[in-house]
Design a protein around this motif. Structure first.
Motif, PDB file in Angstrom:
ATOM      1  N   ASP A   1       0.855  -1.323  -0.335  1.00 52.63           N
ATOM      2  CA  ASP A   1       0.017   0.028   0.080  1.00 52.63           C
ATOM      3  C   ASP A   1       0.888   1.390  -0.044  1.00 52.63           C
ATOM      4  O   ASP A   1       1.425   1.504   0.833  1.00 52.63           O
ATOM      5  CB  ASP A   1      -1.079  -0.040   1.134  1.00 52.63           C
ATOM      6  N   ARG A   2       1.137   1.930  -1.114  1.00 53.79           N
ATOM      7  CA  ARG A   2       1.949   2.922  -1.125  1.00 53.79           C
ATOM      8  C   ARG A   2       1.406   4.345  -0.685  1.00 53.79           C
ATOM      9  O   ARG A   2       2.158   5.185  -0.539  1.00 53.79           O
ATOM     10  CB  ARG A   2       2.437   3.118  -2.974  1.00 53.79           C
ATOM     11  N   THR A   3       0.075   4.310  -0.285  1.00 51.30           N
ATOM     12  CA  THR A   3      -0.228   5.350   0.389  1.00 51.30           C
ATOM     13  C   THR A   3       0.185   5.546   1.692  1.00 51.30           C
ATOM     14  O   THR A   3       0.013   6.664   2.182  1.00 51.30           O
ATOM     15  CB  THR A   3      -1.718   5.388   0.275  1.00 51.30           C
TER      16      THR A   3
ATOM     17  N   PHE B   1       8.013   7.300  -1.133  1.00 60.50           N
ATOM     18  CA  PHE B   1       7.151   7.395  -2.238  1.00 60.50           C
ATOM     19  C   PHE B   1       7.996   7.378  -3.763  1.00 60.50           C
ATOM     20  O   PHE B   1       7.747   6.842  -4.635  1.00 60.50           O
ATOM     21  CB  PHE B   1       5.961   8.437  -2.242  1.00 60.50           C
ATOM     22  N   TRP B   2       8.881   8.601  -3.580  1.00 58.58           N
ATOM     23  CA  TRP B   2       9.503   9.042  -4.885  1.00 58.58           C
ATOM     24  C   TRP B   2      10.735   8.043  -4.935  1.00 58.58           C
ATOM     25  O   TRP B   2      10.956   7.791  -6.108  1.00 58.58           O
ATOM     26  CB  TRP B   2       9.875  10.582  -4.742  1.00 58.58           C
ATOM     27  N   LEU B   3      11.384   7.500  -3.945  1.00 56.63           N
ATOM     28  CA  LEU B   3      12.445   6.842  -4.134  1.00 56.63           C
ATOM     29  C   LEU B   3      12.193   5.589  -4.842  1.00 56.63           C
ATOM     30  O   LEU B   3      12.924   5.027  -5.655  1.00 56.63           O
ATOM     31  CB  LEU B   3      13.379   6.350  -2.986  1.00 56.63           C
ATOM     32  N   THR B   4      11.073   4.815  -4.278  1.00 49.96           N
ATOM     33  CA  THR B   4      10.696   3.689  -4.842  1.00 49.96           C
ATOM     34  C   THR B   4      10.524   3.644  -6.397  1.00 49.96           C
ATOM     35  O   THR B   4      10.875   2.546  -7.145  1.00 49.96           O
ATOM     36  CB  THR B   4       9.434   2.950  -4.182  1.00 49.96           C
ATOM     37  N   PRO B   5       9.710   4.568  -6.890  1.00 47.50           N
ATOM     38  CA  PRO B   5       9.352   4.408  -8.304  1.00 47.50           C
ATOM     39  C   PRO B   5      10.623   4.777  -9.102  1.00 47.50           C
ATOM     40  O   PRO B   5      11.012   4.406 -10.258  1.00 47.50           O
ATOM     41  CB  PRO B   5       8.438   5.505  -8.629  1.00 47.50           C
ATOM     42  N   ALA B   6      11.516   5.658  -8.530  1.00 47.52           N
ATOM     43  CA  ALA B   6      12.868   5.911  -8.995  1.00 47.52           C
ATOM     44  C   ALA B   6      13.784   4.659  -9.189  1.00 47.52           C
ATOM     45  O   ALA B   6      14.324   4.623 -10.362  1.00 47.52           O
ATOM     46  CB  ALA B   6      13.614   7.154  -8.303  1.00 47.52           C
ATOM     47  N   ALA B   7      13.835   3.907  -8.308  1.00 42.52           N
ATOM     48  CA  ALA B   7      14.740   2.450  -8.464  1.00 42.52           C
ATOM     49  C   ALA B   7      14.093   1.776  -9.151  1.00 42.52           C
ATOM     50  O   ALA B   7      14.659   0.962 -10.122  1.00 42.52           O
ATOM     51  CB  ALA B   7      14.587   2.239  -6.888  1.00 42.52           C
ATOM     52  N   GLU B   8      12.913   1.587  -9.486  1.00 45.26           N
ATOM     53  CA  GLU B   8      12.027   0.727 -10.294  1.00 45.26           C
ATOM     54  C   GLU B   8      12.248   1.026 -11.693  1.00 45.26           C
ATOM     55  O   GLU B   8      12.084   0.458 -12.591  1.00 45.26           O
ATOM     56  CB  GLU B   8      10.418   0.483  -9.835  1.00 45.26           C
TER      57      GLU B   8
ATOM     58  N   PRO C   1       5.484  15.473   9.215  1.00 48.81           N
ATOM     59  CA  PRO C   1       6.300  14.466   8.828  1.00 48.81           C
ATOM     60  C   PRO C   1       6.256  13.431  10.272  1.00 48.81           C
ATOM     61  O   PRO C   1       5.815  13.839  11.436  1.00 48.81           O
ATOM     62  CB  PRO C   1       7.754  14.894   8.994  1.00 48.81           C
ATOM     63  N   ALA C   2       6.144  12.259   9.816  1.00 48.87           N
ATOM     64  CA  ALA C   2       5.798  11.188  10.991  1.00 48.87           C
ATOM     65  C   ALA C   2       6.824  11.556  12.167  1.00 48.87           C
ATOM     66  O   ALA C   2       6.587  11.171  13.469  1.00 48.87           O
ATOM     67  CB  ALA C   2       6.021   9.763  10.543  1.00 48.87           C
ATOM     68  N   ASP C   3       8.007  11.917  11.882  1.00 47.07           N
ATOM     69  CA  ASP C   3       8.977  12.140  13.135  1.00 47.07           C
ATOM     70  C   ASP C   3       9.041  13.167  13.867  1.00 47.07           C
ATOM     71  O   ASP C   3       9.946  13.802  14.807  1.00 47.07           O
ATOM     72  CB  ASP C   3      10.296  11.617  12.722  1.00 47.07           C
ATOM     73  N   ALA C   4       8.158  14.130  13.419  1.00 47.75           N
ATOM     74  CA  ALA C   4       8.299  15.507  14.063  1.00 47.75           C
ATOM     75  C   ALA C   4       6.845  16.102  14.458  1.00 47.75           C
ATOM     76  O   ALA C   4       5.912  15.950  13.807  1.00 47.75           O
ATOM     77  CB  ALA C   4       8.596  16.797  12.990  1.00 47.75           C
ATOM     78  N   PRO C   5       6.767  16.385  15.638  1.00 53.92           N
ATOM     79  CA  PRO C   5       5.428  16.693  16.424  1.00 53.92           C
ATOM     80  C   PRO C   5       4.880  18.013  15.653  1.00 53.92           C
ATOM     81  O   PRO C   5       5.659  18.967  15.209  1.00 53.92           O
ATOM     82  CB  PRO C   5       5.628  17.121  17.706  1.00 53.92           C
ATOM     83  N   ARG C   6       3.534  18.114  15.355  1.00 55.18           N
ATOM     84  CA  ARG C   6       2.943  19.225  14.615  1.00 55.18           C
ATOM     85  C   ARG C   6       2.729  20.364  15.807  1.00 55.18           C
ATOM     86  O   ARG C   6       2.114  19.994  16.758  1.00 55.18           O
ATOM     87  CB  ARG C   6       1.797  18.753  14.025  1.00 55.18           C
TER      88      ARG C   6
ATOM     89  N   ARG D   1       0.013   9.522  -4.666  1.00 50.07           N
ATOM     90  CA  ARG D   1       0.749  10.852  -4.208  1.00 50.07           C
ATOM     91  C   ARG D   1       0.020  11.823  -3.730  1.00 50.07           C
ATOM     92  O   ARG D   1       0.301  12.302  -2.543  1.00 50.07           O
ATOM     93  CB  ARG D   1       1.437  11.243  -5.763  1.00 50.07           C
ATOM     94  N   ALA D   2      -1.413  11.966  -3.952  1.00 50.87           N
ATOM     95  CA  ALA D   2      -2.257  12.867  -3.617  1.00 50.87           C
ATOM     96  C   ALA D   2      -2.720  12.769  -1.927  1.00 50.87           C
ATOM     97  O   ALA D   2      -2.790  13.420  -1.247  1.00 50.87           O
ATOM     98  CB  ALA D   2      -3.482  12.918  -4.315  1.00 50.87           C
ATOM     99  N   VAL D   3      -2.731  11.214  -1.807  1.00 48.41           N
ATOM    100  CA  VAL D   3      -2.991  10.871  -0.360  1.00 48.41           C
ATOM    101  C   VAL D   3      -1.960  11.105   0.591  1.00 48.41           C
ATOM    102  O   VAL D   3      -2.099  11.725   1.631  1.00 48.41           O
ATOM    103  CB  VAL D   3      -3.392   9.470  -0.445  1.00 48.41           C
ATOM    104  N   ILE D   4      -0.664  10.888   0.046  1.00 47.09           N
ATOM    105  CA  ILE D   4       0.436  11.108   1.011  1.00 47.09           C
ATOM    106  C   ILE D   4       0.713  12.736   1.023  1.00 47.09           C
ATOM    107  O   ILE D   4       0.965  13.038   2.219  1.00 47.09           O
ATOM    108  CB  ILE D   4       1.622  10.552   0.087  1.00 47.09           C
TER     109      ILE D   4
END
Length: 114
Positions: free
Chosen positions: A3-5, A12-19, A61-66, A49-52
């Motif tokens: 689930d790429r979302t 998200f961007w590194l995965t298709p770049a590598a592919e 970001p997941a590692d930074a509190p808002r 991409r829109a969901v992300i």
């Protein structure tokens, strides 16, 4: 992984770049991949991409509190700010000290050093 979302923006961007054969350790290769995406030559999952992007915008970001959103601040006119600053004793003292120090032509210490 299926689930790429659920990816973050970087993954998200590194995965298709590598592919698509890009060297993900090379900024130049990644830049070329982005250029190909913008030119429509390399595909990506636009819906994911829109969901992300939406999640990243809302949650951050997941590692930074808002922090809480801050409303815009309208400052009073400059004359009013200057008048307020004149009424604050500490600011007046700092201003007078800097004016005094700026007028003097003596070394900053008795030994002449800094």
């Amino acid at each position: 992984m299926a689930d790429r979302t659920r990816f973050g923006p970087a993954k998200f961007w590194l995965t298709p770049a590598a592919e698509h054969g890009s060297d993900t350790t090379s900024q130049e290769d990644l830049d070329r991949f982005v250029e190909r995406v913008h030119a429509g030559e390399s595909d990506h999952d636009e819906a994911a991409r829109a969901v992300i992007a939406r999640r990243h915008l809302i949650e951050g970001p997941a590692d930074a509190p808002r922090s809480e959103p801050q409303l815009p601040v309208a400052l009073p006119p400059e004359q009013e700010l200057r008048a307020d600053a004149e009424r604050i004793t500490l600011l007046t003292q700092v201003r007078l000290l800097t004016e005094w120090a700026g007028r003097q032509s003596r070394p900053p210490t008795t030994t002449g050093g800094d």
